[in-house]
Design a protein around this motif. Structure first.
Motif, PDB file in Angstrom:
ATOM      1  N   GLY A  18     -18.852  14.785  11.353  1.00 52.54           N
ATOM      2  CA  GLY A  18     -19.126  16.012  10.593  1.00 52.54           C
ATOM      3  C   GLY A  18     -20.318  15.824   9.669  1.00 52.54           C
ATOM      4  N   THR A  19     -20.365  14.668   9.012  1.00 54.24           N
ATOM      5  CA  THR A  19     -21.480  14.371   8.104  1.00 54.24           C
ATOM      6  C   THR A  19     -22.788  14.370   8.879  1.00 54.24           C
ATOM      7  N   LEU A  20     -22.789  13.687  10.025  1.00 52.50           N
ATOM      8  CA  LEU A  20     -24.014  13.640  10.829  1.00 52.50           C
ATOM      9  C   LEU A  20     -24.390  15.040  11.314  1.00 52.50           C
ATOM     10  N   ALA A  21     -23.412  15.801  11.791  1.00 51.24           N
ATOM     11  CA  ALA A  21     -23.712  17.137  12.340  1.00 51.24           C
ATOM     12  C   ALA A  21     -24.314  18.032  11.259  1.00 51.24           C
ATOM     13  N   ARG A  22     -23.748  17.989  10.051  1.00 55.56           N
ATOM     14  CA  ARG A  22     -24.278  18.827   8.960  1.00 55.56           C
ATOM     15  C   ARG A  22     -25.703  18.427   8.607  1.00 55.56           C
ATOM     16  N   ARG A  23     -25.954  17.110   8.584  1.00 55.70           N
ATOM     17  CA  ARG A  23     -27.307  16.656   8.222  1.00 55.70           C
ATOM     18  C   ARG A  23     -28.320  17.035   9.290  1.00 55.70           C
ATOM     19  N   LEU A  24     -27.930  16.900  10.551  1.00 59.73           N
ATOM     20  CA  LEU A  24     -28.855  17.280  11.634  1.00 59.73           C
ATOM     21  C   LEU A  24     -29.146  18.777  11.574  1.00 59.73           C
ATOM     22  N   ALA A  25     -28.104  19.572  11.314  1.00 57.54           N
ATOM     23  CA  ALA A  25     -28.297  21.027  11.260  1.00 57.54           C
ATOM     24  C   ALA A  25     -29.252  21.380  10.123  1.00 57.54           C
ATOM     25  N   ALA A  26     -29.062  20.762   8.950  1.00 60.05           N
ATOM     26  CA  ALA A  26     -29.936  21.061   7.804  1.00 60.05           C
ATOM     27  C   ALA A  26     -31.369  20.619   8.120  1.00 60.05           C
ATOM     28  N   HIS A  27     -31.504  19.458   8.736  1.00 63.99           N
ATOM     29  CA  HIS A  27     -32.827  18.904   9.029  1.00 63.99           C
ATOM     30  C   HIS A  27     -33.629  19.802   9.980  1.00 63.99           C
ATOM     31  N   PHE A  28     -32.962  20.284  11.026  1.00 63.46           N
ATOM     32  CA  PHE A  28     -33.682  21.066  12.038  1.00 63.46           C
ATOM     33  C   PHE A  28     -33.596  22.581  11.789  1.00 63.46           C
ATOM     34  N   GLY A  29     -32.842  22.994  10.757  1.00 65.97           N
ATOM     35  CA  GLY A  29     -32.677  24.430  10.518  1.00 65.97           C
ATOM     36  C   GLY A  29     -31.780  25.079  11.563  1.00 65.97           C
ATOM     37  N   LEU A  33     -21.480  24.336  13.844  1.00 66.98           N
ATOM     38  CA  LEU A  33     -20.093  24.744  14.073  1.00 66.98           C
ATOM     39  C   LEU A  33     -19.202  23.510  14.143  1.00 66.98           C
ATOM     40  N   ASP A  34     -18.276  23.428  13.182  1.00 64.99           N
ATOM     41  CA  ASP A  34     -17.254  22.378  13.181  1.00 64.99           C
ATOM     42  C   ASP A  34     -16.106  22.920  14.040  1.00 64.99           C
ATOM     43  N   THR A  35     -16.081  22.513  15.314  1.00 66.95           N
ATOM     44  CA  THR A  35     -15.107  23.119  16.232  1.00 66.95           C
ATOM     45  C   THR A  35     -13.666  22.731  15.878  1.00 66.95           C
ATOM     46  N   GLY A  36     -13.496  21.594  15.173  1.00 64.26           N
ATOM     47  CA  GLY A  36     -12.152  21.197  14.740  1.00 64.26           C
ATOM     48  C   GLY A  36     -11.523  22.273  13.866  1.00 64.26           C
ATOM     49  N   LYS A  37     -12.374  22.978  13.104  1.00 59.61           N
ATOM     50  CA  LYS A  37     -11.836  24.012  12.208  1.00 59.61           C
ATOM     51  C   LYS A  37     -11.241  25.179  12.994  1.00 59.61           C
ATOM     52  N   LEU A  38     -11.744  25.410  14.203  1.00 66.91           N
ATOM     53  CA  LEU A  38     -11.156  26.478  15.015  1.00 66.91           C
ATOM     54  C   LEU A  38      -9.718  26.107  15.377  1.00 66.91           C
ATOM     55  N   TYR A  39      -9.543  24.817  15.804  1.00 66.79           N
ATOM     56  CA  TYR A  39      -8.197  24.363  16.159  1.00 66.79           C
ATOM     57  C   TYR A  39      -7.295  24.325  14.923  1.00 66.79           C
ATOM     58  N   ARG A  40      -7.888  23.941  13.789  1.00 67.62           N
ATOM     59  CA  ARG A  40      -7.107  23.927  12.544  1.00 67.62           C
ATOM     60  C   ARG A  40      -6.677  25.353  12.182  1.00 67.62           C
ATOM     61  N   ALA A  41      -7.578  26.321  12.357  1.00 68.41           N
ATOM     62  CA  ALA A  41      -7.241  27.711  12.028  1.00 68.41           C
ATOM     63  C   ALA A  41      -6.111  28.212  12.934  1.00 68.41           C
ATOM     64  N   VAL A  42      -6.146  27.813  14.203  1.00 69.74           N
ATOM     65  CA  VAL A  42      -5.065  28.219  15.116  1.00 69.74           C
ATOM     66  C   VAL A  42      -3.750  27.541  14.696  1.00 69.74           C
ATOM     67  N   GLY A  43      -3.836  26.257  14.333  1.00 71.88           N
ATOM     68  CA  GLY A  43      -2.638  25.520  13.902  1.00 71.88           C
ATOM     69  C   GLY A  43      -2.013  26.164  12.669  1.00 71.88           C
ATOM     70  N   LEU A  44      -2.840  26.441  11.670  1.00 72.61           N
ATOM     71  CA  LEU A  44      -2.316  27.050  10.438  1.00 72.61           C
ATOM     72  C   LEU A  44      -1.829  28.475  10.699  1.00 72.61           C
ATOM     73  N   GLY A  45      -2.561  29.187  11.554  1.00 73.17           N
ATOM     74  CA  GLY A  45      -2.163  30.562  11.888  1.00 73.17           C
ATOM     75  C   GLY A  45      -0.791  30.576  12.542  1.00 73.17           C
ATOM     76  N   THR A  46      -0.543  29.578  13.394  1.00 72.08           N
ATOM     77  CA  THR A  46       0.763  29.483  14.071  1.00 72.08           C
ATOM     78  C   THR A  46       1.869  29.267  13.035  1.00 72.08           C
ATOM     79  N   LEU A  47       1.617  28.324  12.111  1.00 64.42           N
ATOM     80  CA  LEU A  47       2.620  28.029  11.077  1.00 64.42           C
ATOM     81  C   LEU A  47       2.845  29.253  10.179  1.00 64.42           C
ATOM     82  N   ALA A  48       1.745  29.927   9.815  1.00 62.89           N
ATOM     83  CA  ALA A  48       1.846  31.086   8.919  1.00 62.89           C
ATOM     84  C   ALA A  48       2.688  32.202   9.550  1.00 62.89           C
ATOM     85  N   ALA A  49       2.654  32.276  10.887  1.00 61.81           N
ATOM     86  CA  ALA A  49       3.436  33.312  11.576  1.00 61.81           C
ATOM     87  C   ALA A  49       4.869  32.841  11.831  1.00 61.81           C
ATOM     88  N   GLY A  50       5.208  31.648  11.297  1.00 63.32           N
ATOM     89  CA  GLY A  50       6.566  31.124  11.477  1.00 63.32           C
ATOM     90  C   GLY A  50       6.765  30.464  12.829  1.00 63.32           C
TER      91      GLY A  50
END
Ligand code: C5P
Length: 220
Positions: A18-29, A33-50
């Motif tokens: 993640g650190t490398l990806a953010r630095r590369l993105a900033a460097h090249f403009g 996308l941290d794709t892990g966050k998509l899976y995390r959002a689905v995981g939390l969404g599942t729990l939130a819906a019981g």
């Protein structure tokens, strides 16, 4: 020299991708996308819906409920996504093929048409170089020993003022590694054409420098 406009960065938790990806993105403009966050959002969404993240019906419903437009506008900034509850739920929903299918088109759209007129995209995750963007011109696989990754995670939790027990962090890390590398669909592995960097003995600056060197080699 033309800069490639798509870079993928894969690897296990805590290796520094993640650190490398953010630095590369900033460097090249580029957009990042941290794709892990998509899976995390689905995981939390599942729990939130019981629901149960390991239960396909519950997890697929949560994946379908994600709103791509709001995600592209920065909807992945919820701090709860960074927690271990989200991480563990994420690695369970991530083993369900239909969940991966739902998230695939969003990731490919982001790579092909990055938001905010960015000149390119950096995606980081587990399968961005193998499955999501197999044609990406520059791919990295960032890894480190489980002990080193657990040490970093443990320190990060303590720095945030949270309680953390090192042996527990190490066990969780290893369990997640096994789940991610042995699942039938999109297991964690380096793409054949990825540059692997073992960061066990490197700091973030050294990793960034090594990555820029590889990109320069690729684009000369
Ligand atoms: O990278 P992060 O720790 O946020 O990822 C959380 C979980 O999401 C991983 O353990 C993995 O199971 C899943 N994941 C995945 N494919 C990706 C990114 C994350 O399966 N491209």
């Amino acid at each position: 020299m033309t800069t490639p406009r798509l870079i993928t960065v894969d690897g296990p938790a805590g290796a520094g991708k993640g650190t490398l990806a953010r630095r590369l993105a900033a460097h090249f403009g580029f957009a990042h996308l941290d794709t892990g966050k998509l899976y995390r959002a689905v995981g939390l969404g599942t729990l939130a819906a019981g629901g149960d993240p390991a239960e396909p019906g519950d997890a697929i419903a949560a994946a379908r409920a994600l709103d791509p437009a709001s995600i592209a506008r920065g909807g992945l900034e919820n701090p709860e996504l960074a927690g271990d509850t989200a991480a563990s739920a994420a690695s369970k929903v991530a083993a369900i093929p239909e969940v991966r299918e739902v998230l695939l088109s969003f990731q490919r759209d982001f790579a092909q048409t990055p938001p905010d007129d960015a000149k390119g995209a950096v995606l980081d995750g587990r399968d961005t170089g193998t499955i999501v963007c197999p044609d990406a011109p520059v791919k990295f696989f960032i890894t480190a020993s489980a002990e080193e990754r657990a040490t970093r995670r443990h320190k990060e939790l303590l720095d945030r003022g949270e309680t953390s027990i090192y042996p527990r962090v190490l066990t969780d890390m290893k369990e997640r590694d096994v789940r991610d590398s042995t699942r039938a669909i999109a297991p964690l592995r380096a793409a054949d054409d990825a540059r692997t960097i073992d960061t066990s003995e490197m700091d973030a600056d050294a990793v960034f420098a090594a990555a820029l060197l590889f990109i320069a080699e690729r684009t000369d």
